[in-house]
Design a protein around this motif. Structure first.
Motif, short mmCIF file in Angstrom:
data_model
loop_
_atom_site.label_atom_id
_atom_site.label_comp_id
_atom_site.label_asym_id
_atom_site.label_seq_id
_atom_site.Cartn_x
_atom_site.Cartn_y
_atom_site.Cartn_z
N SER A 10 0.84 -1.20 0.00
CA SER A 10 0.00 0.00 0.00
C SER A 10 0.87 1.25 0.00
N ALA A 11 0.33 2.32 -0.60
CA ALA A 11 1.01 3.61 -0.59
C ALA A 11 0.64 4.36 0.68
N VAL A 12 1.65 4.63 1.51
CA VAL A 12 1.44 5.36 2.77
C VAL A 12 1.92 6.79 2.57
N ALA A 13 0.98 7.73 2.60
CA ALA A 13 1.31 9.14 2.36
C ALA A 13 2.14 9.70 3.51
N SER A 14 2.78 10.83 3.24
CA SER A 14 3.66 11.46 4.23
C SER A 14 2.95 11.74 5.54
N ALA A 15 1.71 12.24 5.48
CA ALA A 15 0.97 12.55 6.71
C ALA A 15 0.70 11.28 7.51
N ALA A 16 0.36 10.19 6.82
CA ALA A 16 0.12 8.92 7.51
C ALA A 16 1.42 8.38 8.11
N GLU A 17 2.53 8.59 7.42
CA GLU A 17 3.83 8.19 7.96
C GLU A 17 4.10 8.90 9.29
N ARG A 18 3.78 10.20 9.33
CA ARG A 18 3.99 10.95 10.57
C ARG A 18 3.13 10.38 11.69
N PHE A 38 6.79 12.13 -0.60
CA PHE A 38 5.35 12.33 -0.41
C PHE A 38 4.65 11.02 -0.07
N ALA A 39 5.31 9.88 -0.32
CA ALA A 39 4.70 8.59 0.02
C ALA A 39 5.77 7.51 0.04
N HIS A 40 5.47 6.41 0.73
CA HIS A 40 6.27 5.19 0.71
C HIS A 40 5.37 4.03 0.30
N MET A 41 5.93 3.06 -0.37
CA MET A 41 5.23 1.79 -0.61
C MET A 41 5.62 0.83 0.51
N VAL A 42 4.60 0.27 1.16
CA VAL A 42 4.82 -0.58 2.34
C VAL A 42 4.08 -1.91 2.14
N ALA A 51 4.12 -6.00 6.65
CA ALA A 51 4.98 -5.21 7.53
C ALA A 51 4.16 -4.23 8.35
N MET A 52 3.16 -3.60 7.72
CA MET A 52 2.36 -2.60 8.41
C MET A 52 1.46 -3.25 9.47
N ASP A 81 -12.77 1.67 5.10
CA ASP A 81 -13.59 1.28 3.95
C ASP A 81 -15.05 1.08 4.31
N ALA A 82 -15.36 0.85 5.57
CA ALA A 82 -16.77 0.75 5.96
C ALA A 82 -17.49 2.08 5.75
N ALA A 83 -16.75 3.18 5.77
CA ALA A 83 -17.33 4.50 5.56
C ALA A 83 -17.21 4.96 4.12
N HIS A 84 -16.21 4.45 3.41
CA HIS A 84 -15.96 4.94 2.05
C HIS A 84 -15.09 3.96 1.26
N GLY A 85 -15.53 3.62 0.09
CA GLY A 85 -14.71 2.84 -0.84
C GLY A 85 -14.59 3.63 -2.12
N ILE A 86 -13.35 3.93 -2.53
CA ILE A 86 -13.14 4.76 -3.71
C ILE A 86 -12.27 4.03 -4.72
N HIS A 87 -12.20 4.56 -5.93
CA HIS A 87 -11.37 3.99 -6.99
C HIS A 87 -9.90 4.20 -6.64
N PRO A 88 -9.03 3.22 -6.93
CA PRO A 88 -7.60 3.36 -6.57
C PRO A 88 -6.81 4.28 -7.49
N ILE A 89 -7.46 5.01 -8.38
CA ILE A 89 -6.77 5.84 -9.35
C ILE A 89 -5.87 6.88 -8.69
N SER A 90 -6.20 7.30 -7.47
CA SER A 90 -5.39 8.31 -6.78
C SER A 90 -4.50 7.71 -5.69
N GLY A 91 -4.66 6.41 -5.41
CA GLY A 91 -3.87 5.76 -4.39
C GLY A 91 -4.13 6.27 -2.98
N GLN A 92 -5.34 6.77 -2.72
CA GLN A 92 -5.62 7.42 -1.44
C GLN A 92 -6.56 6.64 -0.53
N GLY A 93 -6.94 5.42 -0.91
CA GLY A 93 -7.89 4.68 -0.10
C GLY A 93 -7.39 4.42 1.31
N LEU A 94 -6.17 3.89 1.43
CA LEU A 94 -5.61 3.62 2.75
C LEU A 94 -5.45 4.90 3.55
#
Length: 404
Positions: free
Chosen positions: A47-55, A104-108, A112-113, A287-300
């Motif tokens: 999964s792509a973990v954005a910088s804010a999520a990394e923090r 701006f992101a890491h692939m994890v 591991a997560m 995902d129980a609140a929202h499921g979106i298309h992975p085109i932006s890589g922002q689901g996680l």
């Protein structure tokens, strides 16, 4: 009595449990996970973990365990072409820094997560129960009565559903959704290649949908390959030779010979947005609140934003001596997250409709738009900050790298 009972043992449920216990150790927090013991160890996805999520993960004390397996995304390349085109012109590139010195992101890898979060749960005293699930629940004035599969009954001040996009608990709470089926499926697998990717992620907009290659450790890449559902099922169930031949047509030969090293699975793609995020003594997250298309890589990362906002809402209410399960308290979380979720859902829906077609006038217009963004540094900076999950002062504390 349990203070917070979390249904779902994925990254959202586990990170919520850790966030609560780290900020308020006296709270009794339990996680109920329907998956069999050890099932998470067989998850080959990343999964792509954005910088804010990394923090946030760093504040929770788990990023140090994740970091050795994380691969930074140093560059993002976007192309738009037909599958048969011999050359794919690059219309837009992004540098990999959302902030100075921070990708701006890491692939994890998911293992591991989840493994790091499970270890943190054990460290902080979170009870995690496997191979059972919440069957029914009934909210009262002061608690919610929960019945597990098998008949065992529990009592909690708040029940949080993190049980996925097809959430049974969301339905049991009577929460309606806005849903749309794209008629697409996302094929997910991992490939090994001869030449290094140098931390470059690529998204190729093809007529059937986006084809994304995302960098992993050891000359490997994670693929998120969107196809029409019937074609995706055929490719996943077909023989290895056909799959690798179709893969090479889309991946190209810039990284040398390709070898599929992971299993391949197809997941149906659609848009699902819950009309409400909360009810008395009940909340949705992930995902129980929202499921979106992975085109932006922002689901996680949307799920991690839910965690940061809900944890802060609960902990602050508890510190003030307020009822953490009351609707008045939970509505703060809902107001914090619902608009952002709706905005992201609409954005990914528009992008998918705009780019998953081969209509010539639309292609010309979108390519002009991509080229324009590529020539405007301030606009590129805005988009990269969005991808990094950096929104500003309205962010929950955890996403800003601050403890609750």
């Amino acid at each position: 009595m349990i203070d917070v009972l979390i249904a779902g043992g994925g990254y959202v449920g586990l990170s919520l449990a850790v966030s609560l216990k780290k900020a308020a150790p006296h709270l009794a927090v339990s996680v109920i996970d329907g998956a069999p013991e050890g099932a998470w160890k067989r998850d080959e996805r990343a999964s792509a973990v954005a910088s804010a999520a990394e923090r946030m993960l760093d504040v929770l004390g788990v990023w140090q365990a994740i970091a050795p397996e994380a691969e930074p995304i140093r560059r993002m390349v976007i192309t738009d072409s037909k599958t048969s085109d011999p050359v794919r012109p690059v219309f837009l590139t992004f540098d990999g820094e959302g902030e100075e010195g921070r990708p701006f992101a890491h692939m994890v890898p998911n293992t591991a997560m989840v493994g790091a979060l499970r270890a943190a749960c054990e460290e902080f005293g979170v009870t995690v129960r496997q191979s059972t699930m919440v069957e029914t629940f009934e909210s009262g004035d002061h608690s919610v009565a929960v019945t597990l599969a098998g008949g065992e009954q529990l009592e909690a001040r708040l029940l949080v559903a993190c049980d996925g996009v097809r959430s049974k608990l969301r339905d049991a709470a009577g929460i309606k959704t806005v849903e749309f089926d794209y008629g697409q499926s996302g094929i997910v697998t991992t490939v090994e290649h001869e030449r290094p990717h140098e931390g470059t992620a690529e998204e190729h907009f093809l007529p059937a949908g986006p084809f994304a290659t995302l960098p992993l450790k050891n000359n490997r890449s994670s693929l998120v390959w969107t196809e029409r559902t019937t074609d995706a099922e055929r490719l996943v169930k077909g023989d290895d030779f056909l799959f690798e031949e179709e893969l090479e047509r889309r991946f190209g030969h810039r990284l040398g010979h390709l070898k599929v090293v992971g299993g391949r699975r197809a997941f149906p793609l659609g848009l699902t947005l819950a009309r409400d995020f909360v009810k008395p003594r009940f909340a949705l997250a992930g995902d129980a609140a929202h499921g979106i298309h992975p085109i932006s890589g922002q689901g996680l990362n949307l799920g991690f934003k839910d965690v940061a906002a809900l944890a802060e809402t609960i902990v602050e209410a508890d510190r003030l001596g307020l009822d953490i399960g009351s609707l008045a308290i939970l509505e703060r979380y809902q107001s914090w997250r619902r608009f952002d979720t709706f905005r992201m859902g609409v954005t990914t829906d528009v992008l998918n409709r705009l780019f998953s077609n081969d209509i010539t006038p639309v292609r010309i217009a979108r390519d002009f738009g991509l080229g324009l963004v590529d020539r405007l540094p301030s606009l590129k900076s805005f988009f990269i900050r969005q991808a990094a999950g950096i929104a500003g002062d309205a962010d929950p504390r955890l996403l800003s790298g601050q403890p609750i």
